[in-house]
Design a protein around this motif. Sequence first.
Motif, PDB file in Angstrom:
ATOM      1  N   UNK A   1     -10.668 -35.605 -11.326  1.00 50.41           N
ATOM      2  CA  UNK A   1     -11.792 -35.030 -10.600  1.00 50.41           C
ATOM      3  C   UNK A   1     -11.568 -35.128  -9.089  1.00 50.41           C
ATOM      4  N   UNK A   2     -11.106 -36.288  -8.627  1.00 53.90           N
ATOM      5  CA  UNK A   2     -10.814 -36.452  -7.193  1.00 53.90           C
ATOM      6  C   UNK A   2      -9.673 -35.542  -6.756  1.00 53.90           C
ATOM      7  N   UNK A   3      -8.658 -35.421  -7.593  1.00 60.85           N
ATOM      8  CA  UNK A   3      -7.522 -34.565  -7.266  1.00 60.85           C
ATOM      9  C   UNK A   3      -7.954 -33.099  -7.193  1.00 60.85           C
ATOM     10  N   UNK A   4      -8.808 -32.666  -8.126  1.00 59.92           N
ATOM     11  CA  UNK A   4      -9.320 -31.292  -8.109  1.00 59.92           C
ATOM     12  C   UNK A   4     -10.122 -31.040  -6.840  1.00 59.92           C
ATOM     13  N   UNK A   5     -10.890 -32.031  -6.414  1.00 61.11           N
ATOM     14  CA  UNK A   5     -11.666 -31.913  -5.175  1.00 61.11           C
ATOM     15  C   UNK A   5     -10.735 -31.718  -3.975  1.00 61.11           C
ATOM     16  N   UNK A   6      -9.629 -32.464  -3.949  1.00 59.10           N
ATOM     17  CA  UNK A   6      -8.652 -32.307  -2.865  1.00 59.10           C
ATOM     18  C   UNK A   6      -8.036 -30.913  -2.883  1.00 59.10           C
ATOM     19  N   UNK A   7      -7.750 -30.385  -4.074  1.00 65.75           N
ATOM     20  CA  UNK A   7      -7.183 -29.040  -4.180  1.00 65.75           C
ATOM     21  C   UNK A   7      -8.149 -27.979  -3.667  1.00 65.75           C
ATOM     22  N   UNK A   8      -9.426 -28.119  -3.994  1.00 68.34           N
ATOM     23  CA  UNK A   8     -10.438 -27.166  -3.533  1.00 68.34           C
ATOM     24  C   UNK A   8     -10.542 -27.205  -2.010  1.00 68.34           C
ATOM     25  N   UNK A   9     -10.574 -28.418  -1.428  1.00 63.68           N
ATOM     26  CA  UNK A   9     -10.646 -28.543   0.030  1.00 63.68           C
ATOM     27  C   UNK A   9      -9.421 -27.934   0.701  1.00 63.68           C
ATOM     28  N   UNK A  10      -8.240 -28.156   0.123  1.00 65.66           N
ATOM     29  CA  UNK A  10      -7.019 -27.578   0.699  1.00 65.66           C
ATOM     30  C   UNK A  10      -7.057 -26.056   0.623  1.00 65.66           C
ATOM     31  N   UNK A  11      -7.534 -25.514  -0.482  1.00 66.27           N
ATOM     32  CA  UNK A  11      -7.638 -24.062  -0.607  1.00 66.27           C
ATOM     33  C   UNK A  11      -8.614 -23.507   0.417  1.00 66.27           C
ATOM     34  N   UNK A  12      -9.723 -24.206   0.656  1.00 60.28           N
ATOM     35  CA  UNK A  12     -10.694 -23.764   1.667  1.00 60.28           C
ATOM     36  C   UNK A  12     -10.083 -23.819   3.063  1.00 60.28           C
ATOM     37  N   UNK A  13      -9.341 -24.882   3.357  1.00 56.74           N
ATOM     38  CA  UNK A  13      -8.679 -24.972   4.669  1.00 56.74           C
ATOM     39  C   UNK A  13      -7.697 -23.830   4.868  1.00 56.74           C
ATOM     40  N   UNK A  14      -6.930 -23.536   3.837  1.00 60.28           N
ATOM     41  CA  UNK A  14      -5.931 -22.466   3.943  1.00 60.28           C
ATOM     42  C   UNK A  14      -6.577 -21.098   4.082  1.00 60.28           C
ATOM     43  N   UNK A  15      -7.706 -20.883   3.429  1.00 57.30           N
ATOM     44  CA  UNK A  15      -8.348 -19.571   3.512  1.00 57.30           C
ATOM     45  C   UNK A  15      -8.985 -19.340   4.877  1.00 57.30           C
ATOM     46  N   UNK A  16      -9.308 -20.410   5.606  1.00 58.95           N
ATOM     47  CA  UNK A  16      -9.914 -20.282   6.934  1.00 58.95           C
ATOM     48  C   UNK A  16      -8.878 -20.246   8.048  1.00 58.95           C
ATOM     49  N   UNK A  17      -7.681 -20.637   7.740  1.00 54.81           N
ATOM     50  CA  UNK A  17      -6.623 -20.722   8.744  1.00 54.81           C
ATOM     51  C   UNK A  17      -6.115 -19.337   9.120  1.00 54.81           C
ATOM     52  N   UNK A  18      -5.954 -19.128  10.390  1.00 49.48           N
ATOM     53  CA  UNK A  18      -5.382 -17.876  10.861  1.00 49.48           C
ATOM     54  C   UNK A  18      -3.869 -18.039  10.824  1.00 49.48           C
ATOM     55  N   UNK A  19      -3.229 -17.091  10.200  1.00 50.64           N
ATOM     56  CA  UNK A  19      -1.772 -17.168  10.075  1.00 50.64           C
ATOM     57  C   UNK A  19      -1.127 -17.113  11.456  1.00 50.64           C
ATOM     58  N   UNK A  20      -0.085 -17.884  11.664  1.00 49.19           N
ATOM     59  CA  UNK A  20       0.588 -17.866  12.966  1.00 49.19           C
ATOM     60  C   UNK A  20       1.260 -16.515  13.213  1.00 49.19           C
ATOM     61  N   UNK A  21       1.321 -16.161  14.474  1.00 46.82           N
ATOM     62  CA  UNK A  21       1.986 -14.925  14.856  1.00 46.82           C
ATOM     63  C   UNK A  21       3.487 -15.131  14.754  1.00 46.82           C
ATOM     64  N   UNK A  22       4.136 -14.196  14.125  1.00 45.04           N
ATOM     65  CA  UNK A  22       5.579 -14.292  13.956  1.00 45.04           C
ATOM     66  C   UNK A  22       6.207 -13.142  14.722  1.00 45.04           C
TER      67      UNK A  22
END
Length: 104
Positions: free
Chosen positions: A73-94
Motif C-alpha cells: 500500500x505504501x509502495x503504491x502510494x509512492x508510485x501514484x505520487x511519482x506519476x503525479x510529479x511526472x505529469x506536472x513536470x514540463x519536459x526540458x527543452x532539447x
Amino acid sequence: MAFGQSRSGNYVRIQANGSSFGRCGANVDTDPSPSNVKMLVGIADEMLRQKNVESVLFGGKKIGEQSNFEKLDLFAEQLVLEQQRRSCRIAPTVAFKQAPSRSS
C-alpha cells in the motif's frame, strides 16, 4: 539483495513465508475452476497478512513491522505520487546541433 547497498525505498519484494494451504498442484496457475480460484485468493490473502521480510545485505533476513499488504500500500502510494510529479513536470527543452556539412 540484488541491489546491494545502493538499494533505496523504491524496491519491494513480497514473498510468502509458507502457507496453511499446503503445496499447490501442477495446474494451479491454469485451472480456472471456482475451487482453485478460491484457494488462490485464500493464499494471496494469507500472504498479504504476513509480516514483511526484508533481506539485509550480509545480515540475513529481518522481519519488518508492517504486513505485506501495508508495504504494498505504501509502495503504491509512492508510485501514484511519482506519476503525479511526472505529469506536472514540463519536459526540458532539447536542442539538436546540426552537424557541419562537408564540402567536396
